[in-house]
Design an enzyme around this catalytic site. Structure first.
Site, PDB file in Angstrom:
ATOM      1  CD  GLU A  71      17.691   3.579  35.093  1.00 20.17           C
ATOM      2  OE1 GLU A  71      17.620   4.717  35.922  1.00 20.17           O
ATOM      3  OE2 GLU A  71      17.018   2.438  35.189  1.00 20.17           O
TER       4      GLU A  71
ATOM      5  CE  LYS B   8      13.686   8.140  36.502  1.00 21.61           C
ATOM      6  NZ  LYS B   8      14.060   6.888  37.617  1.00 21.61           N
TER       7      LYS B   8
ATOM      8  CB  CYS C  10      13.835   3.530  35.876  1.00 17.44           C
ATOM      9  SG  CYS C  10      13.767   2.345  37.146  1.00 17.44           S
TER      10      CYS C  10
END
Length: 504
Positions: free
Chosen positions: A266, A329, A379
């Site tokens: 990430e 995301k 994440c």
């Protein structure tokens, strides 16, 4: 006072059921002290005892919040401790409600064996959904290393394991304290052994079947790059070139074995990749030089209404250096990537200075690679079953979790984070690749087995192979149907409790 001490023992055992300090075996007896403490108590007293067990367990599991907000949020230590206790207190409400429900049913002749498992599952599900959800270390996750047991997750998700653990705790308590005849105890014990036996037999059958299935599927060589970039310098422009040199070196070294999929963590790219500059060209050339697919995290933006909307994104480059897809995301971290209630409570912004509001991605849309689809989890998204399940429904044959756990330092959080991600592979019977900036980087097979992993704070690459599977599981098709069954069971318990008279 003795009852609160006994309840606290349950909290301690729950905490010690999870990594990095504990072992999953303790979960199977962790609730027995709490059940003992609840005996004969009024529901209001039971809530306090359940909350006590919860606060001990959650402070033990969530202590790392203090480290994060003090080290990187620059809050005073007392505010960091207060923030952690606030989160732990919220989570402890659920164990309080669990204990309240046990005594509410107990005073109406409902067995703890009947009430406890379904009530725990329903409360755990609510915790995982409400206020954007926080399913951090649900009880079933404690078993992530016990392969025969976790195979049931392709039917029930992690909630099936939570049910089984609470059932076994209730069974032990019932056998130890029940005044019924020995014959009834033996029948109850045999039923419990039969249930556990069925789960274990199913697990071994699935292990054997999946190994045979995987053997016939195509292989893809992979390399996961752990750059180990210190969080304190990650976004410092003076360190950008060094960061990229490190990633380029590790990537080139990893690619000597031939064409493969290479994954960076990430925000591994500490600049806007979409801006066409020298560093952008360097990454393009790296994909071309290694003749490999390259997936990496980078911030991105769109210009709208005179301003910028930022995204936490992942890009996929083909071996010819062409960007073939970008994922933004979807499930953002509250108070990390956006600030809830900022407009309603303006003072919150002062408490979380430096936290920006990122944009939310369009959805869990897989990226295309060589005619195959891969699902990217950035994440925190790796702890939400619905994200991986949506990818599988959309045709993904591989899951990739990219994360930056540098925030957590040497606390237990990186170990906890990995333990939860393991279940996404089992639920959908897919390989899962996990690339973390400072670790733990890992390759997880469809059985939930961690095939290989790095240590924390190592600068290295992790080599391996995955197989691209298209197995359809009950869980990926039907989701949390097991929770619905538990909800119906709980509703039946409530109706029975309201119908039957209170104990004298």
């Amino acid at each position: 006072i003795a009852s609160f001490f006994i309840a606290a023992v349950s909290g301690l055992l729950l905490f010690l059921s999870f990594p990095k300090f504990g072992t999953g075996w303790l979960a199977w007896i962790a609730l027995i002290p709490l059940f003992c403490a609840l005996a004969g108590k009024e529901p209001r007293q039971a809530f306090a005892l359940g909350f006590t067990a919860g606060i001990v367990a959650n402070i033990g599991m969530m202590y790392w919040i203090t480290y994060v907000v003090v080290q990187y949020g620059y809050l005073p230590v007392f505010m960091g401790v207060a923030a952690m206790i606030l989160v732990a207190s919220y989570l402890s409400l659920y164990t309080g409600l669990f204990a309240w429900g046990i005594r509410f049913g107990g005073r109406r002749n409902l067995s703890v064996l009947l009430v406890a498992p379904v009530l725990w599952v329903v409360l755990e599900y609510v915790k995982s959904q409400i206020l954007t959800g926080f399913p951090w270390e649900n009880l079933g996750y404690s078993q992530y290393r016990l392969l025969p047991l976790i195979q049931i997750s392709d039917l029930t998700g992690v909630y099936g394991l939570s049910f089984l653990i609470v059932f076994v705790n209730a069974l032990f308590f019932d056998l130890l304290t029940s005044t019924v005849r020995m014959r009834s105890k033996v029948i109850t014990a045999l039923c419990g052994v039969l249930l556990i036996g069925v789960v274990i037999v199913y697990g071994y059958c699935r292990i054997d079947g999946m190994q045979k299935e995987a053997a016939s599927q195509p292989i893809r060589a992979v390399s996961l790059i752990q750059g180990n970039v210190d969080q304190s310098v990650k976004w410092n422009p003076e360190f950008q070139e060094k960061t990229m040199r490190d990633y380029a070196f590790l990537t080139t070294e990893a690619a000597v074995a031939g064409r493969r999929l290479i994954v960076w963590p990430e925000t591994a790219v500490p600049f806007f990749f979409q801006d066409r500059n020298e560093m952008h060209r360097g990454i393009i050339e790296l994909a071309q030089k290694t003749e490999s697919w390259l997936l990496f995290g980078s911030p991105s933006y769109i210009e709208e209404k005179g301003g910028l909307t930022l995204f936490n994104s992942a890009y996929l480059l083909s071996p010819d250096g062409h960007p073939v897809g970008r994922y933004d995301k979807v499930h953002l971290v509250p108070y990390g990537e956006y600030v809830p209630l900022r407009r309603i409570f303006p003072f919150i912004s002062k408490l979380v200075q430096g936290v920006g509001d990122f944009g939310t991605g369009a959805g869990y849309v897989p990226l295309a690679m060589d005619g195959h689809k891969v699902g990217v989890l950035i994440c925190y998204e790796g702890i939400f079953p619905e994200a991986s399940r949506t990818y599988r429904q959309n045709g993904a044959v591989l899951l990739i979790n990219i994360t930056n756990d540098a925030w957590f330092g040497h606390t237990s959080a990186p170990y906890q984070h990995l333990s939860m991600t393991v279940f996404r592979a089992v639920e959908n019977r897919l390989y899962l690749l996990r690339a973390a900036n400072t670790g733990i980087t890992a390759i997880v097979d469809p059985l939930g087995r961690i095939v290989s992993q790095t240590g924390l704070f190592e600068k290295r690459s992790l080599q391996g192979e995955v197989r691209l599977l298209k197995v359809r599981t009950f869980y990926s098709a039907w989701g949390d149907l097991f929770v619905l069954v538990c909800g119906i069971g709980l509703l039946v318990c409530v109706m029975m409790a309201l119908k039957w008279r209170k104990r004298p």
